[in-house]
Structures are given as C-alpha cells and as structure tokens.
Design an enzyme around this catalytic site. Sequence first.
Site, PDB file in Angstrom:
ATOM      1  N   GLU A   1     -12.813 -12.569  10.095  1.00  0.00           N
ATOM      2  CA  GLU A   1     -12.500 -11.154  10.316  1.00  0.00           C
ATOM      3  C   GLU A   1     -13.277 -10.294   9.320  1.00  0.00           C
ATOM      4  OE1 GLU A   1     -11.535  -8.947  12.084  1.00  0.00           O
ATOM      5  OE2 GLU A   1      -9.648  -9.321  13.104  1.00  0.00           O
ATOM      6  N   ASP A   2     -13.586  -9.069   9.750  1.00  0.00           N
ATOM      7  CA  ASP A   2     -14.218  -8.123   8.831  1.00  0.00           C
ATOM      8  C   ASP A   2     -13.196  -7.588   7.836  1.00  0.00           C
ATOM      9  OD1 ASP A   2     -12.838  -6.809  10.857  1.00  0.00           O
ATOM     10  OD2 ASP A   2     -14.372  -5.296  11.206  1.00  0.00           O
TER      11      ASP A   2
ATOM     12  N   ARG B   1     -21.755   0.760  11.561  1.00  0.00           N
ATOM     13  CA  ARG B   1     -21.700  -0.705  11.503  1.00  0.00           C
ATOM     14  C   ARG B   1     -22.975  -1.295  10.895  1.00  0.00           C
ATOM     15  NH1 ARG B   1     -17.265  -2.493  14.462  1.00  0.00           N
ATOM     16  NH2 ARG B   1     -16.804  -1.390  16.392  1.00  0.00           N
TER      17      ARG B   1
ATOM     18  N   PHE C   1     -10.004   4.007   3.898  1.00  0.00           N
ATOM     19  CA  PHE C   1     -10.868   3.654   5.023  1.00  0.00           C
ATOM     20  C   PHE C   1     -12.289   3.353   4.549  1.00  0.00           C
ATOM     21  CE2 PHE C   1     -13.275   4.241   8.913  1.00  0.00           C
ATOM     22  CZ  PHE C   1     -12.472   3.573   9.817  1.00  0.00           C
TER      23      PHE C   1
ATOM     24  N   ASP D   1      -6.040  -5.397   7.653  1.00  0.00           N
ATOM     25  CA  ASP D   1      -5.433  -4.144   7.195  1.00  0.00           C
ATOM     26  C   ASP D   1      -3.912  -4.310   7.316  1.00  0.00           C
ATOM     27  OD1 ASP D   1      -5.432  -1.362   6.522  1.00  0.00           O
ATOM     28  OD2 ASP D   1      -5.376  -0.812   8.620  1.00  0.00           O
TER      29      ASP D   1
HETATM   30  P1  IMP Z   1      -5.102  -4.606  11.412  1.00  0.00           P
HETATM   31  O1  IMP Z   1      -4.633  -5.109  12.751  1.00  0.00           O
HETATM   32  O2  IMP Z   1      -4.337  -3.382  10.977  1.00  0.00           O
HETATM   33  O3  IMP Z   1      -5.132  -5.674  10.346  1.00  0.00           O
HETATM   34  O4  IMP Z   1      -6.540  -4.023  11.561  1.00  0.00           O
HETATM   35  C1  IMP Z   1      -7.506  -4.670  12.188  1.00  0.00           C
HETATM   36  C2  IMP Z   1      -8.660  -3.834  12.638  1.00  0.00           C
HETATM   37  O5  IMP Z   1      -8.572  -2.429  12.317  1.00  0.00           O
HETATM   38  C3  IMP Z   1      -9.871  -4.330  11.937  1.00  0.00           C
HETATM   39  O6  IMP Z   1     -10.385  -5.479  12.564  1.00  0.00           O
HETATM   40  C4  IMP Z   1     -10.788  -3.124  12.035  1.00  0.00           C
HETATM   41  O7  IMP Z   1     -11.436  -3.129  13.276  1.00  0.00           O
HETATM   42  C5  IMP Z   1      -9.855  -1.949  11.935  1.00  0.00           C
HETATM   43  N1  IMP Z   1      -9.802  -1.421  10.565  1.00  0.00           N
HETATM   44  C6  IMP Z   1      -8.783  -1.504   9.688  1.00  0.00           C
HETATM   45  N2  IMP Z   1      -9.078  -0.912   8.521  1.00  0.00           N
HETATM   46  C7  IMP Z   1     -10.339  -0.438   8.660  1.00  0.00           C
HETATM   47  C8  IMP Z   1     -11.230   0.278   7.773  1.00  0.00           C
HETATM   48  O8  IMP Z   1     -10.938   0.627   6.615  1.00  0.00           O
HETATM   49  N3  IMP Z   1     -12.451   0.583   8.287  1.00  0.00           N
HETATM   50  C9  IMP Z   1     -12.841   0.238   9.545  1.00  0.00           C
HETATM   51  N4  IMP Z   1     -12.053  -0.432  10.387  1.00  0.00           N
HETATM   52  C10 IMP Z   1     -10.806  -0.759   9.954  1.00  0.00           C
HETATM   53 MG    MG Z   2     -12.172  -6.129  13.521  1.00  0.00          MG
END
Ligand code: IMP
Ligand code: MG
Length: 177
Positions: free
Chosen positions: A100-101, A166, A153, A104
């Site tokens: 995963e990138d 990106r 962010f 969050d």
């Molecule tokens: P989660 O489900 O809240 O853990 O978030 C997952 C997705 O939200 C990530 O795979 C990203 O695509 C997007 N995301 C969350 N935080 C960021 C950020 O700071 N910058 C860009 N994308 C984010």
């Molecule tokens: Mg992602």
Amino acid sequence: MIQLLDRTFVPFIDKKTIDNRLVELANELQTFYQETPVKVLVVLNGSAVFATDLLRLLPTNFQMDFVKVKSYENLASSGKVKELIGLSQSVSGCEVLILEDIVDTGLTIDGLLKDLKEQNPSGIAVCSLLFKPEAFQGKELPKFIGFSIPNKFVVGYGLDYNEYGRNLKEIYQLKEL
Ligand code: IMP
Ligand code: MG
C-alpha cells in the site's frame, strides 16, 4: 513549494530519504520471507510507484500482481465497503504481501484483508510506505512500515490530490492555510 489545483504543498520526504528507506525495507522483507515464494499484491493506483521501486530491490521469489479497491456504500452499515478487484489468480495457499502507498484510517486495508483471508492464503501481511498512526482505526497494524507520519494530507511518489501529483519524485505535505 508546489501548486496542485487549489492547494499548495511543501517538501516533506525527499528522494534520498525514500530511497534509503526502501533499501532497509527490502532487507526487512528478505529477512522475513527468505526463499519463500511471495505473491506481492500492489494496490493501484497509489502504490504503483513505490512498488516498482521496492520490487526491483528484491529477489525473484517476490512475484508481482496488481489489484484495485472498489468502494461502495453498504446499506446495512454506515461506512463504505471496500472490495478487492482485479486479482488474476486465487491466493489460496500462497504467502501474500499487500503493498500500500498509505494506511490512513485503515479501512481500505481491513476490506482487502477480509476478502483475501476468505481464500485461505498460507500467510498474509501488509507493507505500507506511509502510515498515519493518529488516523488509524483499523483492526491490524501494517507489519512493514516505511514512514509513520503526522495526520496531514500528503502527495507525490504515487499519492495524489484529486489525481494530480502522483508523478512527483518526492513526497509533499499540504501547506497550512
Ligand atoms: P484508508 O482506507 O483511510 O486507510 O485510506 C486509504 C486510501 O486513502 C489510500 O490508499 C489513499 O488512496 C487515500 N489517502 C489517505 N491519506 C492520503 C493522503 O494523505 N494523501 C493521498 N491519499 C491519501
Ligand atoms: Mg491507495
């Protein structure tokens, strides 16, 4: 500083710091998996840049497959349901590593883990380049983490702001207004 649409971003993690950390992560992964074949699932789109750099530091027992997450509203629960799509083969009996990138809230990764565990992999772990501990509400912490970062962010190195940014080489953080 860099402008994407209506927002300004400031440099946060430079390329050299990313590169150095990827070498360390690759070593951690090799130490953990040794010669075992590993099915690496790259979660598109955000992880593409990180994954291709990381995988080129790893030996050939690490195989590469690409998946996506489909998000939809579930009428039965308040939140969004995250469903895995695009897997080219079942992961039954495989050692699976999800790349995963960013993790969050952790909801995306929870959805992916739930879908994949139904296929009975022999093992499953998450490696995330970035992790926001203050935002995390998931069930399982990523086993391998590149950088733990504040709950702000970020863009670049695969991560986007409304699909922009990106392709930035380094990671930038949203500038406070
Ligand atoms: P989660 O489900 O809240 O853990 O978030 C997952 C997705 O939200 C990530 O795979 C990203 O695509 C997007 N995301 C969350 N935080 C960021 C950020 O700071 N910058 C860009 N994308 C984010
Ligand atoms: Mg992602």
